[in-house]
Design a protein around this motif. Structure first.
Motif, PDB file in Angstrom:
ATOM      1  N   MET A  40      -3.966  -1.654   5.845  1.00  0.00           N
ATOM      2  CA  MET A  40      -3.056  -2.226   4.847  1.00  0.00           C
ATOM      3  C   MET A  40      -1.608  -2.145   5.300  1.00  0.00           C
ATOM      4  SD  MET A  40      -4.843  -3.137   2.042  1.00  0.00           S
ATOM      5  CE  MET A  40      -3.875  -2.982   0.548  1.00  0.00           C
ATOM      6  N   TYR A  63      -6.500   7.000  -2.160  1.00  0.00           N
ATOM      7  CA  TYR A  63      -7.527   7.140  -3.197  1.00  0.00           C
ATOM      8  C   TYR A  63      -8.703   6.210  -2.936  1.00  0.00           C
ATOM      9  CZ  TYR A  63      -4.449   9.970  -6.120  1.00  0.00           C
ATOM     10  OH  TYR A  63      -3.648  10.963  -6.613  1.00  0.00           O
ATOM     11  N   CYS A  64      -8.485   5.163  -2.167  1.00  0.00           N
ATOM     12  CA  CYS A  64      -9.560   4.200  -1.878  1.00  0.00           C
ATOM     13  C   CYS A  64     -10.564   4.753  -0.866  1.00  0.00           C
ATOM     14  CB  CYS A  64      -8.964   2.899  -1.346  1.00  0.00           C
ATOM     15  SG  CYS A  64      -7.905   3.127   0.102  1.00  0.00           S
ATOM     16  N   LEU A  84      -4.630  -3.177  -5.866  1.00  0.00           N
ATOM     17  CA  LEU A  84      -4.370  -4.077  -4.745  1.00  0.00           C
ATOM     18  C   LEU A  84      -5.635  -4.852  -4.390  1.00  0.00           C
ATOM     19  CD1 LEU A  84      -2.232  -1.799  -2.397  1.00  0.00           C
ATOM     20  CD2 LEU A  84      -1.499  -3.235  -4.310  1.00  0.00           C
ATOM     21  N   CYS A 121      -8.480   1.957  -6.219  1.00  0.00           N
ATOM     22  CA  CYS A 121      -7.037   1.807  -5.954  1.00  0.00           C
ATOM     23  C   CYS A 121      -6.256   1.812  -7.265  1.00  0.00           C
ATOM     24  CB  CYS A 121      -6.768   0.505  -5.204  1.00  0.00           C
ATOM     25  SG  CYS A 121      -4.996   0.250  -4.908  1.00  0.00           S
ATOM     26  N   PRO A 122      -5.379   2.794  -7.470  1.00  0.00           N
ATOM     27  CA  PRO A 122      -4.627   2.862  -8.726  1.00  0.00           C
ATOM     28  C   PRO A 122      -3.585   1.753  -8.855  1.00  0.00           C
ATOM     29  CG  PRO A 122      -3.894   4.597  -7.231  1.00  0.00           C
ATOM     30  CD  PRO A 122      -5.070   3.935  -6.584  1.00  0.00           C
ATOM     31  N   TYR A 123      -3.330   1.052  -7.775  1.00  0.00           N
ATOM     32  CA  TYR A 123      -2.324  -0.020  -7.799  1.00  0.00           C
ATOM     33  C   TYR A 123      -2.969  -1.397  -7.893  1.00  0.00           C
ATOM     34  CZ  TYR A 123       0.460   3.933  -6.462  1.00  0.00           C
ATOM     35  OH  TYR A 123       1.049   5.158  -6.454  1.00  0.00           O
ATOM     36  N   ILE A 172      -7.598  -5.369  -1.979  1.00  0.00           N
ATOM     37  CA  ILE A 172      -7.804  -4.751  -0.664  1.00  0.00           C
ATOM     38  C   ILE A 172      -8.550  -5.648   0.331  1.00  0.00           C
ATOM     39  CG2 ILE A 172      -8.890  -2.810   0.554  1.00  0.00           C
ATOM     40  CD1 ILE A 172      -8.165  -1.083  -1.911  1.00  0.00           C
ATOM     41  N   CYS A 186       0.848  -1.200   0.000  1.00  0.00           N
ATOM     42  CA  CYS A 186       0.000   0.000   0.000  1.00  0.00           C
ATOM     43  C   CYS A 186       0.877   1.242   0.000  1.00  0.00           C
ATOM     44  CB  CYS A 186      -0.890  -0.014   1.240  1.00  0.00           C
ATOM     45  SG  CYS A 186      -1.875   1.486   1.420  1.00  0.00           S
ATOM     46  N   HIS A 187       0.590   2.133  -0.922  1.00  0.00           N
ATOM     47  CA  HIS A 187       1.362   3.373  -1.067  1.00  0.00           C
ATOM     48  C   HIS A 187       0.802   4.505  -0.215  1.00  0.00           C
ATOM     49  CE1 HIS A 187       3.655   1.967  -4.721  1.00  0.00           C
ATOM     50  NE2 HIS A 187       2.729   1.035  -4.570  1.00  0.00           N
ATOM     51  N   ARG A 188      -0.248   4.230   0.514  1.00  0.00           N
ATOM     52  CA  ARG A 188      -0.892   5.213   1.404  1.00  0.00           C
ATOM     53  C   ARG A 188      -1.372   6.454   0.650  1.00  0.00           C
ATOM     54  NH1 ARG A 188      -0.632   3.938   6.743  1.00  0.00           N
ATOM     55  NH2 ARG A 188      -1.264   6.046   7.262  1.00  0.00           N
TER      56      ARG A 188
HETATM   57  S1  SF4 Z   1      -5.772   3.336  -2.956  1.00  0.00           S
HETATM   58 FE1  SF4 Z   1      -4.575   1.410  -2.787  1.00  0.00          FE
HETATM   59  S2  SF4 Z   1      -2.449   2.075  -2.501  1.00  0.00           S
HETATM   60 FE2  SF4 Z   1      -3.777   3.881  -2.098  1.00  0.00          FE
HETATM   61  S3  SF4 Z   1      -4.143   3.853   0.140  1.00  0.00           S
HETATM   62 FE3  SF4 Z   1      -5.827   2.706  -0.784  1.00  0.00          FE
HETATM   63  S4  SF4 Z   1      -5.119   0.551  -0.777  1.00  0.00           S
HETATM   64 FE4  SF4 Z   1      -3.321   1.822  -0.426  1.00  0.00          FE
END
Ligand code: SF4
Length: 93
Positions: free
Chosen positions: A31, A17-18, A73, A69-71, A75, A12-14
């Motif tokens: 996360m 966006y989620c 993940l 989530c742009p990555y 979640i 998680c990049h913190r």
């Molecule tokens: S959008 Fe994805 S990467 Fe960003 S805080 Fe949420 S779980 Fe973490």
């Protein structure tokens, strides 16, 4: 392939966006529980993360966070795993 994908599906990049989560699950704090727990004594980790980790119980496996989530993940899967990690740390505290 984008650099972020090189860091795995659990990192998680913190970016947050989620958030916000409709169920008020504190996703990014959950996360990243593992990195917090590695650096702190169990009792301190529990004190600092208790509210966030217990918010995981509100998760209904909705897909809104997955879409945001742009990555990309996984979640719900990751936060369930982190909740298990929290319970293990809680047992040591
Ligand atoms: S959008 Fe994805 S990467 Fe960003 S805080 Fe949420 S779980 Fe973490």
């Amino acid at each position: 392939m984008a650099r972020e994908f090189d860091m795995g599906k659990n990192f998680c990049h913190r970016c947050r966006y989620c958030l916000p989560c409709e169920q008020e699950v504190q996703i990014s704090d959950i996360m990243t529980f593992g990195s917090m727990a590695r650096r702190l004594a169990p009792n301190v980790a529990v004190i600092l993360t208790k509210d966030a980790m217990e918010s995981m119980d509100n998760c209904t496996d909705g897909e809104e966070c997955l879409l945001k989530c742009p990555y990309h993940l996984a979640i719900p899967e990751v936060i369930r795993e982190q909740r298990k990690n929290y319970d293990a740390v809680l047992a040591q505290s």
